[in-house]
Design an enzyme around this catalytic site. Structure first.
Site, PDB file in Angstrom:
ATOM      1  N   GLU A 161       0.809  -1.228   0.000  1.00 55.62           N
ATOM      2  CA  GLU A 161       0.000   0.000   0.000  1.00 55.62           C
ATOM      3  C   GLU A 161       0.842   1.279   0.000  1.00 55.62           C
ATOM      4  O   GLU A 161       0.833   2.059   0.952  1.00 55.62           O
ATOM      5  CB  GLU A 161      -0.982  -0.012   1.174  1.00 55.62           C
ATOM      6  CG  GLU A 161      -2.025  -1.100   1.034  1.00 55.62           C
ATOM      7  CD  GLU A 161      -3.157  -1.018   2.065  1.00 55.62           C
ATOM      8  OE1 GLU A 161      -2.988  -0.338   3.089  1.00 55.62           O
ATOM      9  OE2 GLU A 161      -4.197  -1.637   1.821  1.00 55.62           O
TER      10      GLU A 161
ATOM     11  N   GLU B 195      -6.672  -8.337  -0.421  1.00 58.15           N
ATOM     12  CA  GLU B 195      -7.080  -8.320   0.990  1.00 58.15           C
ATOM     13  C   GLU B 195      -8.549  -7.950   1.094  1.00 58.15           C
ATOM     14  O   GLU B 195      -9.041  -7.114   0.344  1.00 58.15           O
ATOM     15  CB  GLU B 195      -6.314  -7.250   1.791  1.00 58.15           C
ATOM     16  CG  GLU B 195      -4.831  -7.443   1.933  1.00 58.15           C
ATOM     17  CD  GLU B 195      -4.193  -6.306   2.745  1.00 58.15           C
ATOM     18  OE1 GLU B 195      -4.896  -5.654   3.538  1.00 58.15           O
ATOM     19  OE2 GLU B 195      -2.993  -6.068   2.566  1.00 58.15           O
TER      20      GLU B 195
END
Ligand code: GLA
Ligand code: ZN
Length: 670
Positions: free
Chosen positions: A152, A303
């Site tokens: 991220e 995710e």
């Protein structure tokens, strides 16, 4: 087929696994439970930097060797992450310039994560080195499916290293300071730069209102972080040319232009954490956005929480069945995997109450474990029938990160422009009709679509208007809205008025923009008396220059002026919607445009059911998703389809229980 699926040609089921937090005894239990839950791929190594490199000159890979062997012995494939999202303390201590600076240019101290300066030469050197070591050690491992670079990427840094790099980047872009001053309109407030060294990143205690500066800094920061990714990627690629590479994105994440990132990734992956107020349409939008990044190539759901998040204000559990429903929602919109954060809940620190497949009690007789295992078994049953299948859309909605930044930095006519919200509102009108939609970008090839919608495209980049003109001239239907075509790619207003270079195809000229207070509204009155609808927020006062008036304002001093226009241009039509209407109007407008274009819903289904299709070879896979808690009936008509989850043949009226899913296969060549 998704890059990487050759080695594992099925929908991957797995997620983030952090063995560095646990003992070998727990690992053995993990492997047993993973098998039981039908886990086929584990993402290992995210945030493991200090466990792999406890000191600058010391490496400790042995534990990872054991974990990878353990996974492999249990038939679980490996998604190996580079650990560069959080540098070890020794690095920040010895090389403080690896630390990021805050919005005032003040260096932060060590801690948290993603707290590195993306332009730090030391950070680049160390992250390249650990990536190289991982690739050399594990690159040939038979379990290795995919590289997961860092984690991220995001945020911004305003340090002096970044400032210096920014100036170099600007010199390459503009050549001369005069050109930069002109592009940034710096005579305003005496902001003209007389030396390159005067240019600083936008900082809250300094200059942050020069729009040319802020939009360019966004682009520069995007490139800086992308350089970090490329820095590691190029090493991984040179050592393991056959292993695909990704990094996990975050949907509609404003600080990074994911359209540019996707061009550098073999496969796009993303982490799906809906906000509590997100509807299935909002979530579907993010999947479609992610699929659009690589022009329709299937993506990985890297995710999602199996049960609850922990970082929202209030973190509700996913209701029984919703994990499965939302997993297939992702798959229906192009995902080739179903993965979780996290496998096992850590005992300490700030994610210890985040949902996980294995909770603190370590038990398998739990609701979540049962739901995950049942899903795992189902995904195995689906085999390779879904992976690689395409979504075929005839409608495109334009989204653009530069535009988002430009809109949000504009001061006036309203503070909160609600760009994402507006795009999602137009998307929802189509989603609710079960019309497949592609999210496209200003640089996308739009010739395959019949309808292209560009909500609030305030910034028009060079060539976009010509592309739309060609699209409409060839028979396409184009829809633009209020706040379109105000500025060019430098955030400078167009000199010939709004909507700038789109004026010709739209056949209109906007003279003024009114902003409405939250309790105010106006009315959109159809010119043929076929109805009237509430409109809010913004209202362009416009004149037609060739376009026909479809609807007019119902009140205020601009009552009778056009609020919806239609221009015939070549073989197509271009609509301009000058205000923000209630959803019922978008439902009507798009209903009519779809009818005229001969675009039909995937299936006529009751409200609350979503019908979506992925197509593979000569088979179409119909996903029926019941987003309500109630059983609903669906009429499939006479055609016989095979239910991939039960193996049965179905036709006619079927029942779908609350929150449940059907995947029905049909051979299109029959
Ligand atoms: C992100 C991160 C994970 C974890 C989850 C929690 O997606 O990648 O490491 O922090 O959020 O929701
Ligand atoms: Zn920096």
């Amino acid at each position: 087929m998704t890059a990487g699926s050759a080695k594992a040609p099925f929908l991957w089921h797995g997620g983030d696994y952090n063995p560095e937090q646990w003992s070998p005894e727990v690992w053995r239990e993990d492997f047993r439970l993973m098998r039981k839950a039908g886990i086929t791929a584990a993402t290992v190594g995210v945030f493991s930097w200090v466990s792999l490199q406890p000191a600058e000159d010391r490496f400790t890979f042995e534990w990872l060797d054991h974990v990878i062997e353990g996974l492999h012995a249990n038939g679980i494939k490996l998604i190996l992450a580079t650990p560069s999202a959080a540098q070890p303390a020794w690095m920040s201590q010895a090389y403080p310039e690896v630390l990021r600076s805050d919005e005032n240019g003040i260096r932060r101290q060590h801690g948290q994560r993603v707290n590195y300066c993306p332009n730090s030469p030391d950070y680049r050197r160390f992250s390249a080195n650990i990536a190289r070591k991982l690739a050399e050690r594990y690159g040939q491992h038979p379990a290795l499916l995919l590289w997961h670079v860092s984690n991220e990427y995001g945020g911004t840094c305003t340090c002096d290293t970044c400032a210096a790099r920014f100036r170099t980047w600007l010199q390459a872009k503009y050549g001369t300071l005069d050109a930069l001053n002109a592009a940034w309109w710096t005579t305003f407030w005496s902001h003209t730069y007389t030396d390159w060294s005067q240019i600083m990143p936008p900082r809250q205690n300094a200059e942050f209102l020069t729009h040319g500066l802020t939009v360019d800094y966004f682009r520069f920061m995007n490139e800086s972080q992308l350089d970090c990714y490329r820095n590691e990627r190029d090493i991984l690629r040179s050592i393991t040319p056959d292993i695909p590479i990704t990094t996990n994105l975050m949907g509609a994440y404003k600080p990074l232009d994911y359209r540019r990132w996707a061009q550098e990734m073999d496969v796009v992956s993303w982490d799906c954490y809906p906000n509590p107020n997100n509807t299935p349409s909002d979530i579907a939008f993010l999947h479609d956005l992610t699929r659009g990044l690589k022009d329709g190539q299937p993506f990985l759901l890297m995710e999602q929480t199996p049960s609850s998040q922990n970082w929202q204000e209030i973190n509700a559990l996913k209701r029984p069945g919703v994990l499965r429903l939302w997993s297939y929602l992702a798959v229906a919109h192009g995902a080739d995997s179903v993965m979780y954060f996290q496998w096992r809940r850590g005992r300490g620190s700030c994610e210890k109450l985040h949902g996980a497949v294995i909770e603190h009690a370590g038990r398998e007789d739990t609701r979540v474990f049962r739901e995950v295992s049942a899903l795992g078994a189902e995904l195995q049953k689906l085999g390779d029938s879904v992976i690689g299948a395409a979504v075929e859309a005839k409608v495109g909605i334009v989204f653009d990160w530069d535009n988002w930044h430009a809109l949000d930095s504009a001061i006036g006519p309203v503070r909160d422009k609600k760009y994402l919200e507006t795009v999602r509102k137009h998307y929802r009108a189509l989603y609710e009709k079960n019309i497949p939609v592609d999210i496209v970008f200003p640089d996308s090839d739009i010739s395959r679509y019949q309808i292209v919608i560009a909500p609030m495209l305030y910034m028009l980049k060079p060539g976009f208007a010509q592309k739309i003109e060609a699209f409409v001239a060839n028979g396409g239907v184009f829809v633009a809205t209020f706040l379109t075509g105000l500025v060019d790619e430098n955030d400078l207003a167009f000199e010939n008025g709004y909507p700038g270079p789109l004026s010709r195809v739209l056949g209109i000229r906007v003279e003024e923009i009114d902003a409405l207070y939250p309790d105010q509204s106006n009315v959109l009155v159809m010119a043929d008396d076929s109805g009237s609808y509430t409109i809010r927020r913004l209202a362009d006062l416009l004149h037609t220059e060739g376009a026909q008036v479809v609807a007019t304002y119902g009140s205020d001093f601009y009552a009778g002026m056009p609020v919806l226009t239609r221009n015939t241009f070549g073989r197509g039509t271009a609509y301009y919607l000058a205000s923000d209407p209630e959803p019922a109007f978008l439902d009507r407008l798009y209903g009519e445009l779809l009818d005229q274009s001969g675009i039909h819903p995937v299936l006529h289904v009751p409200q609350g059911i979503e019908a979506a299709v992925r197509v593979k070879d000569d088979r179409s896979l119909l996903f029926l998703l019941n987003h309500t808690p109630n059983e609903l009936k669906i009429d499939l008509g006479n055609e016989v389809r095979r239910d991939l989850l039960t193996g049965e043949s179905v036709s006619g009226v079927i029942r779908l229980s609350g929150f449940s899913v059907g995947i029905l296969e049909q051979h299109t060549s029959q």
